[in-house]
Design a protein around this motif. Structure first.
Motif, PDB file in Angstrom:
ATOM      1  N   PRO A 236       0.837  -1.205   0.000  1.00 12.32           N
ATOM      2  CA  PRO A 236       0.000   0.000   0.000  1.00 12.32           C
ATOM      3  C   PRO A 236       0.870   1.253   0.000  1.00 12.32           C
ATOM      4  O   PRO A 236       1.961   1.267   0.597  1.00 12.32           O
TER       5      PRO A 236
ATOM      6  N   VAL B  61       0.858   5.872  -0.565  1.00 13.51           N
ATOM      7  CA  VAL B  61       0.193   7.149  -0.759  1.00 13.51           C
ATOM      8  C   VAL B  61       1.186   8.070  -1.460  1.00 13.51           C
ATOM      9  O   VAL B  61       2.392   8.022  -1.180  1.00 13.51           O
TER      10      VAL B  61
ATOM     11  N   GLU C 233      -0.433  12.573 -10.408  1.00 13.15           N
ATOM     12  CA  GLU C 233      -1.680  11.787 -10.307  1.00 13.15           C
ATOM     13  C   GLU C 233      -1.611  10.536 -11.176  1.00 13.15           C
ATOM     14  O   GLU C 233      -2.043   9.458 -10.766  1.00 13.15           O
TER      15      GLU C 233
ATOM     16  N   ALA D 228       0.690   7.977  -9.523  1.00  9.62           N
ATOM     17  CA  ALA D 228      -0.012   7.372  -8.384  1.00  9.62           C
ATOM     18  C   ALA D 228      -1.043   6.345  -8.857  1.00  9.62           C
ATOM     19  O   ALA D 228      -1.153   5.252  -8.282  1.00  9.62           O
TER      20      ALA D 228
ATOM     21  N   SER E 293      -1.645   3.743  -5.908  1.00 10.72           N
ATOM     22  CA  SER E 293      -1.461   4.523  -4.680  1.00 10.72           C
ATOM     23  C   SER E 293      -2.665   5.416  -4.407  1.00 10.72           C
ATOM     24  O   SER E 293      -3.288   5.916  -5.340  1.00 10.72           O
ATOM     25  N   MET E 294      -2.916   5.667  -3.137  1.00 13.22           N
ATOM     26  CA  MET E 294      -3.869   6.699  -2.767  1.00 13.22           C
ATOM     27  C   MET E 294      -3.199   8.022  -3.129  1.00 13.22           C
ATOM     28  O   MET E 294      -1.993   8.184  -2.927  1.00 13.22           O
ATOM     29  N   PHE E 295      -3.963   8.957  -3.699  1.00 13.76           N
ATOM     30  CA  PHE E 295      -3.390  10.242  -4.103  1.00 13.76           C
ATOM     31  C   PHE E 295      -3.944  11.359  -3.236  1.00 13.76           C
ATOM     32  O   PHE E 295      -5.149  11.423  -3.005  1.00 13.76           O
ATOM     33  N   VAL E 296      -3.047  12.212  -2.745  1.00 14.50           N
ATOM     34  CA  VAL E 296      -3.449  13.360  -1.942  1.00 14.50           C
ATOM     35  C   VAL E 296      -2.977  14.632  -2.641  1.00 14.50           C
ATOM     36  O   VAL E 296      -1.777  14.806  -2.885  1.00 14.50           O
TER      37      VAL E 296
ATOM     38  N   PHE F  81      -2.302   6.891   7.529  1.00 14.15           N
ATOM     39  CA  PHE F  81      -1.804   5.851   6.627  1.00 14.15           C
ATOM     40  C   PHE F  81      -1.264   4.664   7.419  1.00 14.15           C
ATOM     41  O   PHE F  81      -1.604   3.504   7.151  1.00 14.15           O
TER      42      PHE F  81
ATOM     43  N   ARG G 298      -3.657   2.199   8.887  1.00 13.35           N
ATOM     44  CA  ARG G 298      -4.364   1.324   7.933  1.00 13.35           C
ATOM     45  C   ARG G 298      -3.489   0.157   7.447  1.00 13.35           C
ATOM     46  O   ARG G 298      -3.968  -0.701   6.706  1.00 13.35           O
TER      47      ARG G 298
END
Length: 187
Positions: free
Chosen positions: A125, A127, A143, A146, A151-154, A181, A184
């Motif tokens: 996992p 981010v 983006e 990711a 990946s989770m994108f912030v 993060f 989780r």
């Protein structure tokens, strides 16, 4: 599922070009996180992809607990290219301000030797946090990277390169995202 805590992981900090100085958020986090240690490079101002990735592989493979990578800027492609050499478990990757290493306009030019990014989904996992006005990478490029990695994108808004120069010394918002993060991840 019980999330990870700092004590459950070996947190490996992977700085970018010229290292992270004493006021950089990575240095501050290293001081605060009890299990954090920094990957030291022999040549911070003349990065060589093979040398840098070898140091990350060495750090990960020496770990005695699951690893959580915290990489900034050029530390991100360094960590990504090191993945095939890992023999120890990486529980997660926290990647901040990825540079566009495929952009021929990137300075210094030798940063392009760290490109292109592999586009396979990452085996852990992750981010990716990126800024709308990062001089080293357009938001849509970050983006896209990711998304390719799963990946989770912030979106960090207009935050520059998310370093000391852009006012991100302590970076409490980043600390909160990292804590969430970590909670989780599976230990």
């Amino acid at each position: 599922m019980r999330g990870m805590k700092v004590k459950d992981a070996e947190i490996i900090i992977v700085p970018g070009y010229t290292n992270s100085g004493p006021t950089h958020w990575q240095s501050r986090w290293e001081e605060k996180l009890s299990t954090a240690r920094r990957v030291e490079q022999d040549e911070w101002s003349k990065p060589l992809r093979e040398d840098w990735t070898a140091k990350v592989i060495e750090a990960v493979n020496a770990a005695e607990r699951p690893v959580v990578l915290i990489a900034h800027s050029l530390g991100i492609p360094t960590a990504i290219h090191a993945i095939p050499g890992f023999t120890k478990r990486v529980a997660g990757g926290f990647f901040v301000a990825p540079p566009d290493v495929s952009n021929p306009a990137i300075k210094p030019k030798h940063m392009m030797t760290f490109g292109p990014y592999p586009r396979d989904p990452l085996p852990f996992p992750s981010v990716v946090i990126a800024s709308r006005n990062d001089p080293y990478c357009a938001l849509d490029v970050a983006e896209d990277i990711a998304a390719a990695w799963g990946s989770m994108f912030v979106d960090a808004g207009e935050s520059g390169h998310i370093n000391s120069d852009s006012g991100h010394g302590p970076w409490p918002e980043g600390s909160m995202v990292f804590a969430q993060f970590l909670s989780r991840l599976e230990g």
